[in-house]
Design a protein around this motif. Structure first.
Motif, PDB file in Angstrom:
ATOM      1  N   GLY A  54      37.709  38.365 -57.339  1.00 26.92           N
ATOM      2  CA  GLY A  54      38.805  38.334 -56.376  1.00 26.92           C
ATOM      3  C   GLY A  54      40.186  38.223 -56.984  1.00 26.92           C
ATOM      4  N   ASP A  55      40.310  38.488 -58.301  1.00 27.50           N
ATOM      5  CA  ASP A  55      41.624  38.371 -58.923  1.00 27.50           C
ATOM      6  C   ASP A  55      42.423  39.675 -58.907  1.00 27.50           C
ATOM      7  N   GLY A  56      41.839  40.733 -58.330  1.00 23.94           N
ATOM      8  CA  GLY A  56      42.546  42.001 -58.225  1.00 23.94           C
ATOM      9  C   GLY A  56      42.487  42.850 -59.483  1.00 23.94           C
ATOM     10  N   LEU A  57      41.639  42.459 -60.417  1.00 21.17           N
ATOM     11  CA  LEU A  57      41.488  43.171 -61.685  1.00 21.17           C
ATOM     12  C   LEU A  57      40.010  43.264 -62.034  1.00 21.17           C
ATOM     13  N   ILE A  58      39.670  44.188 -62.925  1.00 20.62           N
ATOM     14  CA  ILE A  58      38.282  44.341 -63.364  1.00 20.62           C
ATOM     15  C   ILE A  58      38.142  43.733 -64.752  1.00 20.62           C
ATOM     16  N   SER A  59      37.276  42.730 -64.873  1.00 25.43           N
ATOM     17  CA  SER A  59      37.010  42.111 -66.169  1.00 25.43           C
ATOM     18  C   SER A  59      35.933  42.913 -66.900  1.00 25.43           C
ATOM     19  N   LEU A  60      35.734  42.610 -68.164  1.00 24.05           N
ATOM     20  CA  LEU A  60      34.673  43.264 -68.920  1.00 24.05           C
ATOM     21  C   LEU A  60      33.313  42.974 -68.291  1.00 24.05           C
ATOM     22  N   ASP A  61      33.085  41.748 -67.839  1.00 22.54           N
ATOM     23  CA  ASP A  61      31.815  41.414 -67.178  1.00 22.54           C
ATOM     24  C   ASP A  61      31.594  42.279 -65.939  1.00 22.54           C
ATOM     25  N   GLU A  62      32.627  42.412 -65.109  1.00 22.35           N
ATOM     26  CA  GLU A  62      32.520  43.213 -63.891  1.00 22.35           C
ATOM     27  C   GLU A  62      32.292  44.690 -64.237  1.00 22.35           C
ATOM     28  N   PHE A  63      33.000  45.176 -65.240  1.00 24.83           N
ATOM     29  CA  PHE A  63      32.854  46.560 -65.674  1.00 24.83           C
ATOM     30  C   PHE A  63      31.444  46.812 -66.208  1.00 24.83           C
ATOM     31  N   ALA A  64      30.956  45.912 -67.067  1.00 22.61           N
ATOM     32  CA  ALA A  64      29.616  46.068 -67.645  1.00 22.61           C
ATOM     33  C   ALA A  64      28.540  46.013 -66.557  1.00 22.61           C
ATOM     34  N   ARG A  65      28.701  45.133 -65.592  1.00 22.29           N
ATOM     35  CA  ARG A  65      27.741  45.046 -64.493  1.00 22.29           C
ATOM     36  C   ARG A  65      27.688  46.365 -63.730  1.00 22.29           C
ATOM     37  N   PHE A  66      28.857  46.916 -63.415  1.00 21.08           N
ATOM     38  CA  PHE A  66      28.927  48.193 -62.706  1.00 21.08           C
ATOM     39  C   PHE A  66      28.289  49.311 -63.521  1.00 21.08           C
ATOM     40  N   MET A  67      28.637  49.389 -64.782  1.00 25.13           N
ATOM     41  CA  MET A  67      28.115  50.462 -65.630  1.00 25.13           C
ATOM     42  C   MET A  67      26.605  50.351 -65.801  1.00 25.13           C
ATOM     43  N   SER A  68      26.097  49.157 -65.968  1.00 30.17           N
ATOM     44  CA  SER A  68      24.650  49.003 -66.169  1.00 30.17           C
ATOM     45  C   SER A  68      23.889  49.340 -64.891  1.00 30.17           C
ATOM     46  N   GLU A  69      24.462  49.061 -63.732  1.00 34.17           N
ATOM     47  CA  GLU A  69      23.826  49.426 -62.459  1.00 34.17           C
ATOM     48  C   GLU A  69      23.808  50.933 -62.275  1.00 34.17           C
ATOM     49  N   ARG A  70      24.833  51.608 -62.739  1.00 34.73           N
ATOM     50  CA  ARG A  70      24.913  53.073 -62.592  1.00 34.73           C
ATOM     51  C   ARG A  70      23.975  53.799 -63.544  1.00 34.73           C
ATOM     52  N   THR A  71      23.638  53.179 -64.651  1.00 37.50           N
ATOM     53  CA  THR A  71      22.762  53.838 -65.625  1.00 37.50           C
ATOM     54  C   THR A  71      21.314  53.404 -65.502  1.00 37.50           C
ATOM     55  N   ALA A  72      21.050  52.476 -64.575  1.00 38.88           N
ATOM     56  CA  ALA A  72      19.685  51.961 -64.401  1.00 38.88           C
ATOM     57  C   ALA A  72      18.824  52.921 -63.602  1.00 38.88           C
TER      58      ALA A  72
END
Length: 72
Positions: A54-72
């Motif tokens: 909710g900070d209005g930015l994408i952290s590395l954790d958030e980015f990695a979570r998104f990317m790993s879900e897309r490649t799963a």
């Protein structure tokens, strides 16, 4: 939990101000460089969709979570 190291290099390419977060502006700039321009509003929507803290930015954790879900 996603393996952040697998996505850190890509994240760093998008995080052009090196603050450890991806902003809507950085995302918009990336999309423009890729030849797929998006509006400011669409970039902000994409950031909100990935921003679990909710900070209005994408952290590395958030980015990695998104990317790993897309490649799963």
């Amino acid at each position: 939990m996603a393996d952040n190291s697998a996505y850190a290099q890509t994240f760093d390419l998008v995080d052009t101000d090196d603050d450890g977060r991806i902003s809507a502006e950085e995302l918009r700039d990336l999309m423009e460089r890729l030849g797929e321009p998006v509006t400011e509003e669409r970039a902000a929507e994409a950031v909100r969709a990935l921003d679990s803290s909710g900070d209005g930015l994408i952290s590395l954790d958030e980015f990695a979570r998104f990317m790993s879900e897309r490649t799963a």
